[in-house]
Design a protein around this motif. Sequence first.
Motif, short mmCIF file in Angstrom:
data_model
loop_
_atom_site.label_atom_id
_atom_site.label_comp_id
_atom_site.label_asym_id
_atom_site.label_seq_id
_atom_site.Cartn_x
_atom_site.Cartn_y
_atom_site.Cartn_z
N ASP A 491 0.66 -1.29 0.13
CA ASP A 491 -0.17 0.01 0.16
C ASP A 491 0.64 1.62 -0.15
OD1 ASP A 491 -1.83 -1.19 -0.44
OD2 ASP A 491 -2.64 -1.15 2.37
N GLY A 492 1.90 0.99 -1.24
CA GLY A 492 2.80 2.36 -0.66
C GLY A 492 4.00 2.81 0.55
N ARG A 493 4.09 1.05 0.88
CA ARG A 493 4.85 1.72 2.11
C ARG A 493 6.55 1.20 1.22
NH1 ARG A 493 1.14 -0.83 6.32
NH2 ARG A 493 0.46 -1.53 4.96
N SER A 494 7.26 1.60 1.78
CA SER A 494 9.01 1.28 1.45
C SER A 494 9.32 -0.70 1.95
CB SER A 494 10.00 1.50 1.38
OG SER A 494 10.45 2.02 2.89
N SER A 543 4.12 -7.50 -3.35
CA SER A 543 5.39 -6.81 -2.66
C SER A 543 4.04 -7.18 -1.20
CB SER A 543 5.25 -5.68 -2.86
OG SER A 543 4.33 -4.58 -3.15
N ASN A 619 9.29 -6.42 -1.50
CA ASN A 619 8.90 -5.19 -2.97
C ASN A 619 8.62 -5.56 -3.80
OD1 ASN A 619 11.55 -5.61 -4.33
ND2 ASN A 619 12.43 -4.20 -3.38
#
Length: 657
Positions: A491-494, A543, A619
Motif C-alpha cells: 500500500d505504497g510503503r517501502s 510486495s 518489494n
Amino acid sequence: MIDLNSQAFRDKVYGCWLGKNCGGTLGAPLERGYGEPEPFDVWWYPELKEGGIPNDDLEMQLIWLKALEEVGPRLKASDLVQYWLDHIGYNWDEYGLNKTNLRLGLLPPVSGGYNNWFKDSMGCPIRSEIWACIAPGQPRIAAKYAYEDAIVDHAGGESIYGELFNVAIESAAFVISDPEQLLDIGLSYVPPTSQTAKAILAARQAHREGLTWQAARKRVLEATPHFNAQYSPINMGFQVIGWLYGEDFGDAICKAVNCGYDTDCTGATLGSYLGIIEGQGRLPQKWTEPLGQDISTNESWGGLFHASDGVNPVPANLVDLTDRVIVQAKRVLTAHGILNGESILEIDPATLYADESIQALWTAKSTQIDYEYPGLTVSVDYVNTPAVEPEEEKALRIVLTNVHPEPLQLHYRLFTPSGWELSRQTEAAIIQAHSTVAVDLLVKVPEARLVENTNRLYLDVVLEGRPAVPATPIVLIGASRYFVSECIPADGRSDQELFDEVFAPEQITSDAALLLEQGRPGTWSDLYTLENELTLKEHFSQSGVLYVRTFFWNPDAEQQVWLGAPANCPTKFWVNNQLALSSFRYPLVRPNYNGNQETYTKVDLRAGWNEIFFKFVRNAEARQFEGYIILCQADHLYAGLYRVGRTQVPWEQNNKR
C-alpha cells in the motif's frame, strides 16, 4: 596393457594422489560459496604446509579405502552409509543434509535425493579417484563403484554425472594419455543432454575455436549459469579448461583454479588426471616437493573421526595409500573375473567407453531402495518422495523379484504405526522363476498429532517353503507444520518501512499465549512442507509482509542451536518471542547447515515446546520468493537436529508435555 606388479603402475597410482594433493592445496584458500564474476590470477600456492592443506576431496577417499578393505569388492552404497556415520564429522552442504536423512532412517539413493538442495554440487565428483585406481583400465567397473558412492548424497542430480565423467577418464588414463580421446571416453559416461555435458562441450569447443582460456570460462558460464560455486557442471567445464589450455602441470592446475568457483575441487581433480597420465616421476618437483609424502586431514578438529585409531587406521602418507590401493585393485579385479592369478591386464580400447549398463544408471530411480535378501529382492519405491502430509493417502510401489529357477509363493503384510492404515493388509502372490511382481500400496496417513519426524513401517514377506527373510523397513518422513498469515500489502510503503513497522501478528499479548492456537492476532492458514523449503509462492506473490509461525518440540534439555532462515528477501525471526535475527537484505540463497550470520544465528531452545515466528518482506521488484528453515547444532560441526520435532503443535500434542 597394465602390469599391476610393475613400477610403472605403482608410479601412476602414486602420481594420482600426489597430483590431487597439489591441486587441492593450490585451490583450497580460494574456494568461495558463491561464484565470482571474474577469474583469479594465482600462479603458485597461496598457502603452503607440510602434507598439503587438509581437503575432503582426498581424505574422504581414505575412508572409502577403509570401507573397501573391510567390506570387500561387493561394496555398495548401503555399506558406505555406515562409514559416513562412523567417520565423517563435517556437515558441509550435501554432506550434512544427507547425514540427516540417514539418521532419520532413509537409505541411498533416497538419502541423496530427498531434501537436498545440493544434489547438483561437487561433493561426489571429487571422490572418484579411489574407484579408478582399484579398476585401472576398467572404467565400466570403476563407474559402478562411483555410482554407489554418488547416490548416498547426490541421487537424482547432475553430480552423479560429474563423478561418472571423472572416474571414466581417470580409469582410462592408466592406458590412454591423449586428452581428446580421454574426453571422448568421459563424455560417453554422461547423458548428452545433461548440463554436465553442455559445460564440458562448451569448454572443448572454445578451445577448438582458438579462444583464450578466459573466453572459454565465459562460454561455460553462459552454457550452464549458476551462482552456487559448488555447482558441478560449471566445475566440470573448468577442469577441462585447465587441462586443454595448460602448458604443463603447474600451468594446467593454475588455469583450472583461476577459473574460480570450487577451486580446490577443480585443481585437485585435474591434478589427479595429470598424475595418472604422467606418473609420480614426471610431475614437476617444484610443485610436489613442498608437500612431501604425508597426508594432512581434518581429524584434529573432528572433520574426520575414528580414522587413525582402531585396528585398521587409514593411510597416513602417500606411500602407504599407494600400497594399499594396489592390494585392493588386485582384489577387485580378481572378484570381477578380470584377473585370474596373473598381474597383467590386456585392455581392449573399445571397452573403455560406456555401454548400456552405464547408460542404465542415468535413468535409475532415485526414489527406490533395493533390499537384497537370500532368495528375494524387495524394492521399495517411494514414487516421488518419502515425505507425507497428515490425512493424505501415500502411494508406494513394492517390487518383489524372485532370483530362483523355481516359482515362489508368498504372503506379504505391511505393519504400520498406531493410527496409520493401509488400503489392503494381507495379500498373496506367486512369482515365476527369475521374474518380478509389482504391488501398489496406499497408506492412509493419520491426523497430525500421530505423525512424527520419522514414521517406520515394516513389510513382512513370508516365503512358502523357504527360510524367513527380514522385514523390510519403509520410512516415511513427516511434513513440517507451519501457519501462514494473510499477506499484508505494501500500500505504497517501502520495504524498509514494512520491515520496521510492527503489524498485528507481532503484537502478542503475553508469553503465555505463545503456545496457543490463537496466540497471535490475524488470520492463519495451515501449511505443510515436505522439505526444508517454505513453499510460499502462492501466499507471497505481491510486495508486502508475510508472517510464518511454527513450533519445535525439543525432546532434550535446554540447548543452544544454530537456526537459519535463508531467504531471498528481508527477514526477521523470533524464538519464544525474543528477536533472534534481523536481516534487511535480498541475498542469493544457499540453504546449508553452516550458513553465514546474516541469515543464521545461535538461539536457545527450551526443553519441550518452542514457538518460532518469522517475518518476510518483499518489494515490487523482488524475485519470486525462495526461503528455507534450517536447524542444526550450534557447534563447529553443524550436524542436523533430526530429533527436534517439527510435525506437530502444542495444542494437538501427542504425549508431549
